[in-house]
Design a protein around this motif. Structure first.
Motif, PDB file in Angstrom:
ATOM      1  N   ALA A  76      69.790  26.478 -32.489  1.00 35.41           N
ATOM      2  CA  ALA A  76      70.950  27.122 -33.109  1.00 35.41           C
ATOM      3  C   ALA A  76      71.794  26.125 -33.899  1.00 35.41           C
ATOM      4  O   ALA A  76      72.803  26.505 -34.505  1.00 35.41           O
ATOM      5  CB  ALA A  76      71.802  27.793 -32.040  1.00 35.41           C
ATOM      6  N   GLY A  77      71.393  24.844 -33.867  1.00 38.03           N
ATOM      7  CA  GLY A  77      72.155  23.816 -34.559  1.00 38.03           C
ATOM      8  C   GLY A  77      73.369  23.342 -33.790  1.00 38.03           C
ATOM      9  O   GLY A  77      74.200  22.602 -34.327  1.00 38.03           O
ATOM     10  N   LEU A  78      73.484  23.749 -32.526  1.00 37.93           N
ATOM     11  CA  LEU A  78      74.627  23.359 -31.696  1.00 37.93           C
ATOM     12  C   LEU A  78      74.236  22.112 -30.906  1.00 37.93           C
ATOM     13  O   LEU A  78      73.978  22.156 -29.700  1.00 37.93           O
ATOM     14  CB  LEU A  78      75.024  24.509 -30.767  1.00 37.93           C
ATOM     15  N   THR A  79      74.181  20.997 -31.604  1.00 40.04           N
ATOM     16  CA  THR A  79      73.584  19.781 -31.050  1.00 40.04           C
ATOM     17  C   THR A  79      74.595  18.822 -30.435  1.00 40.04           C
ATOM     18  O   THR A  79      74.248  17.708 -30.070  1.00 40.04           O
ATOM     19  CB  THR A  79      72.782  19.050 -32.135  1.00 40.04           C
ATOM     20  N   GLY A  80      75.846  19.241 -30.313  1.00 37.41           N
ATOM     21  CA  GLY A  80      76.836  18.392 -29.670  1.00 37.41           C
ATOM     22  C   GLY A  80      77.922  17.943 -30.614  1.00 37.41           C
ATOM     23  O   GLY A  80      78.226  18.611 -31.606  1.00 37.41           O
ATOM     24  N   LEU A  93      77.530  14.101 -26.412  1.00 40.94           N
ATOM     25  CA  LEU A  93      77.679  12.803 -27.078  1.00 40.94           C
ATOM     26  C   LEU A  93      76.320  12.266 -27.523  1.00 40.94           C
ATOM     27  O   LEU A  93      76.169  11.794 -28.664  1.00 40.94           O
ATOM     28  CB  LEU A  93      78.344  11.806 -26.127  1.00 40.94           C
ATOM     29  N   ILE A  94      75.328  12.336 -26.654  1.00 38.81           N
ATOM     30  CA  ILE A  94      73.982  11.846 -26.981  1.00 38.81           C
ATOM     31  C   ILE A  94      73.361  12.681 -28.090  1.00 38.81           C
ATOM     32  O   ILE A  94      72.681  12.166 -28.989  1.00 38.81           O
ATOM     33  CB  ILE A  94      73.086  11.899 -25.730  1.00 38.81           C
ATOM     34  N   GLY A  95      73.592  13.973 -28.042  1.00 32.27           N
ATOM     35  CA  GLY A  95      72.934  14.927 -28.939  1.00 32.27           C
ATOM     36  C   GLY A  95      71.990  15.788 -28.130  1.00 32.27           C
ATOM     37  O   GLY A  95      71.074  15.260 -27.478  1.00 32.27           O
ATOM     38  N   VAL A  96      72.236  17.088 -28.125  1.00 34.86           N
ATOM     39  CA  VAL A  96      71.397  17.993 -27.337  1.00 34.86           C
ATOM     40  C   VAL A  96      69.948  17.921 -27.807  1.00 34.86           C
ATOM     41  O   VAL A  96      69.008  17.967 -27.006  1.00 34.86           O
ATOM     42  CB  VAL A  96      71.945  19.434 -27.428  1.00 34.86           C
ATOM     43  N   ASP A  97      69.756  17.803 -29.125  1.00 23.51           N
ATOM     44  CA  ASP A  97      68.402  17.724 -29.677  1.00 23.51           C
ATOM     45  C   ASP A  97      67.710  16.428 -29.235  1.00 23.51           C
ATOM     46  O   ASP A  97      66.519  16.426 -28.910  1.00 23.51           O
ATOM     47  CB  ASP A  97      68.427  17.845 -31.201  1.00 23.51           C
ATOM     48  N   THR A  98      68.460  15.329 -29.220  1.00 23.03           N
ATOM     49  CA  THR A  98      67.893  14.050 -28.766  1.00 23.03           C
ATOM     50  C   THR A  98      67.476  14.140 -27.299  1.00 23.03           C
ATOM     51  O   THR A  98      66.391  13.687 -26.921  1.00 23.03           O
ATOM     52  CB  THR A  98      68.920  12.921 -28.947  1.00 23.03           C
ATOM     53  N   ALA A  99      68.333  14.738 -26.473  1.00 20.83           N
ATOM     54  CA  ALA A  99      68.011  14.886 -25.055  1.00 20.83           C
ATOM     55  C   ALA A  99      66.748  15.711 -24.866  1.00 20.83           C
ATOM     56  O   ALA A  99      65.898  15.391 -24.032  1.00 20.83           O
ATOM     57  CB  ALA A  99      69.183  15.539 -24.325  1.00 20.83           C
ATOM     58  N   ARG A 100      66.635  16.765 -25.641  1.00 21.91           N
ATOM     59  CA  ARG A 100      65.432  17.612 -25.545  1.00 21.91           C
ATOM     60  C   ARG A 100      64.187  16.811 -25.905  1.00 21.91           C
ATOM     61  O   ARG A 100      63.145  16.913 -25.228  1.00 21.91           O
ATOM     62  CB  ARG A 100      65.595  18.810 -26.476  1.00 21.91           C
TER      63      ARG A 100
END
Length: 609
Positions: free
Chosen positions: A286-290, A252-259
């Motif tokens: 990989a673009g799999l950001t949630g 929900l947050i975004g995997v990229d944001t969390a990183r």
């Protein structure tokens, strides 16, 4: 011409009252910017939403139209109020539209370069009295302010998603921020119906500073294949009462944001717990950001959808082929709260239950405790008096473990002391019939150590109930390297019969829930040690910003500071990570006998009943 006023030394100059904030500009109209715009417009402010992507601005307007339409349908707005609200909002692709704003809130992507460029442009555009707020939850407010021509007017204003629903707002000041700017924005937050929490400038602030370390550990746990994504998420929802599991929340947050947030936290703390788990980098690149991409830890119906769909990792129902052993009767070893609760659970499900304790008095007291619990259920209409009597009739108290001679499942719920448990398992090995399943309810000790105290380690398994056992749905099913497949199948079948949700995990310290929960609690204590925030502000931040049913200090006092310290020591010994070392403040309180509610004092004072 006004008469000249006598000079007042700066140290005696009374602070100017906070300037009222009228018009507001929101720069960046993604999900957060759109939500903030709605909150401001609902409170009567004129808002200009600014985004260089005109298509994004159009989506933002459409989202606002849809949201306010739902509010009318639910009776929360009248049609006239909705019309007035929408009239207070306009959009622009030009930053110059912020020229007349009293407050500008930027919620552009989490990049110093992008945010600094926005602040440089705003310096040129806005009035000298305007306040510039960054919505960052990861980057340094001090660094952003230092790049501005008016650093005293720059602060952090961190809303939580979804902004219209979440009550917490973190107001972040740095050494450059003027008190007047902080006061004005604090007044605005109160006017918006939010709960403002004043915090200093460090990555993650309070709520995310605690939340993202927990999310990172959950990602690492999944990456290590210790437990499935479904079991990790179910464990934290059912074991801690959280609204979402950590992996679903990362999506929900975004995997990229969390990183990005974790990278910023690690840069400051150098704590391994904040070093982003490699899987976050792999998914991001990989673009799999949630949810926004339609795939992250889970797969979604479409980009932006919240609907999870089956994928190659989704467990298949009925895939287990090994049948369990038949269980008709259960022995529960112990007489405390947990033992009584577990016995009640089994008896309610129709099992004959033997409760064995070190004395007949203790065993009878355990049955009496169960009777009182059943009585409360009758009083609340959850159980008939006849049904309660039948449940109680299935429970037999005993003063010797010899009474377990014919049980099919023996569950120990004695003190959390390895030597005590090993002695008990040695006894169970002697008295229980061949083929009986032997289970420990330990929350932190190695199950294999209990198993090795017997001559049949293949029959031993962990069955970690949560307190209060009759109410809590979760059971952590802990297999050792020696546990037989049919023993594992037996416990899962029993969990289904007693209406509990089993999650599988391996035999390592903390299992799932405590391994994720207690480092988070420990980090909260460290925040207080460092005088970064108060107990009340941290508790409020996690309840209002993270959706936690209790703040960390409320929970520590309920669990018991001694119990918490013991679990944290076990985690530290197991993983040898310096970041898991118990906070000295926790050790000092335990040494002083301040153990929480049970002693009347822990992190707070309590009235003992």
């Amino acid at each position: 011409m006004a008469a000249p006023q006598p000079h007042t030394p700066p140290s005696q100059t009374p602070p100017a009252p906070p300037s009222p904030i009228g018009a507001v500009a929101v720069v960046g109209l993604g999900t957060m910017g759109t939500g903030i715009t709605e909150v401001l417009a609902r409170a009567g402010h004129t808002v200009v939403g600014i985004d260089i992507d005109q298509a994004q601005a159009a989506r933002s307007v459409a989202a606002l139209v849809a949201s306010t339409s739902r509010a009318v349908d639910r009776g929360r707005l009248t049609e006239r109020e909705r019309s007035d609200l929408l009239a207070r909002v306009r959009t622009s692709a030009d930053l110059d539209a912020a020229a007349d704003a009293d407050l500008v809130i930027e919620v552009v992507p989490e990049s110093y370069e992008i945010k600094q460029e926005v602040f440089r442009e705003l310096d040129r555009i806005v009035r000298p009295s305007a306040i510039l707020a960054t919505g960052t939850n990861a980057l340094s407010v001090t660094r952003l302010a230092a790049e501005s021509a008016r650093p005293e007017r720059v602060l952090g204003l961190h809303f939580f998603n979804p902004a219209p629903a979440m009550r917490l707002v973190e107001i972040v000041s740095c050494v450059l921020t003027s008190p007047q700017a902080v006061a004005a924005v604090t007044d605005l937050a109160l006017e918006l119906g939010k709960e403002p929490v004043a915090v200093g400038d460090r990555p993650g602030f309070v709520a995310d500073g605690l939340l993202f370390g927990y999310l990172n550990q959950a990602a690492a746990m999944y990456e290590a294949k210790y437990a499935s994504r479904e079991d990790i998420d179910a464990a934290m929802r059912l074991g801690c009462g959280l609204p979402m599991g950590p992996l679903a929340l990362l999506d929900l947050i975004g995997v990229d944001t969390a990183r990005t947030v974790l990278d910023a936290m690690y840069t400051e703390s150098h704590d391994r717990l904040h070093a982003p788990a490699p899987i976050l980098k792999q998914l991001s690149e990989a673009g799999l950001t949630g949810r926004k991409a339609g795939r992250g830890f889970y797969t979604y119906e479409s980009p932006g959808s919240s609907e999870v769909v089956r994928d190659a990792l989704t467990p298949t129902a009925g895939s287990r082929t090994v049948p369990g052993r038949e269980v008709r009767s259960v022995g529960v070893a112990g007489s405390g709260t947990m033992a009584s609760g577990i016995a009640e659970v089994f008896a309610k499900a129709g099992y004959d239950v033997v409760v064995a304790a070190r004395s007949a008095e203790k065993a009878l007291a355990a049955k009496a405790r169960i009777g009182a619990s059943l009585g409360r259920s009758v009083d609340r209409g959850r159980l008939t008096a006849e049904a309660a009597a039948q449940v109680l009739d299935r429970i037999t108290p005993a003063d010797s473990y010899d009474a377990f001679a014919e049980v099919d499942l023996a569950v120990e719920a004695v003190a959390e002391d390895l030597e005590v448990k090993q002695q008990l398992f040695a006894t169970l090995d002697k008295v229980c019939r061949p083929g009986a399943v032997l289970a420990t309810t330990t929350s932190s000790l190695p199950v294999i150590a209990c198993a090795r105290a017997t001559s049949r380690p293949q029959d031993v398994i962990g069955m970690h109930f949560f307190n209060p056992a009759p109410a809590m749905k979760l059971v952590e099913v802990v297999r050792t390297v020696l546990t037989a497949e049919d023993v594992h199948a037996t416990v899962r079948e029993v969990c289904a019969k007693v209406r509990k949700h089993p999650v599988d995990c391996g035999d390592r310290a903390g299992f799932i829930v405590n391994a994720l929960l207690f480092p988070y609690l420990n980090n909260a204590v460290k925040m207080v040690e460092e005088h970064y925030a108060s107990l009340d502000d941290i508790d409020a931040a996690m309840k209002l910003g993270g959706g936690y049913p209790m703040g960390p200090f409320e929970l520590l006092d309920v669990v018991g500071l001694d119990v918490s310290l013991a679990i944290e020591k076990v985690l530290h010994r197991e993983f040898r990570d310096p970041g898991l070392a118990p906070a000295p403040l926790l050790e000092h309180l335990v040494a002083a006998g301040c153990l929480g509610r049970k002693t009347g004092r822990g992190f707070r004072e309590h009235v003992r009943r």
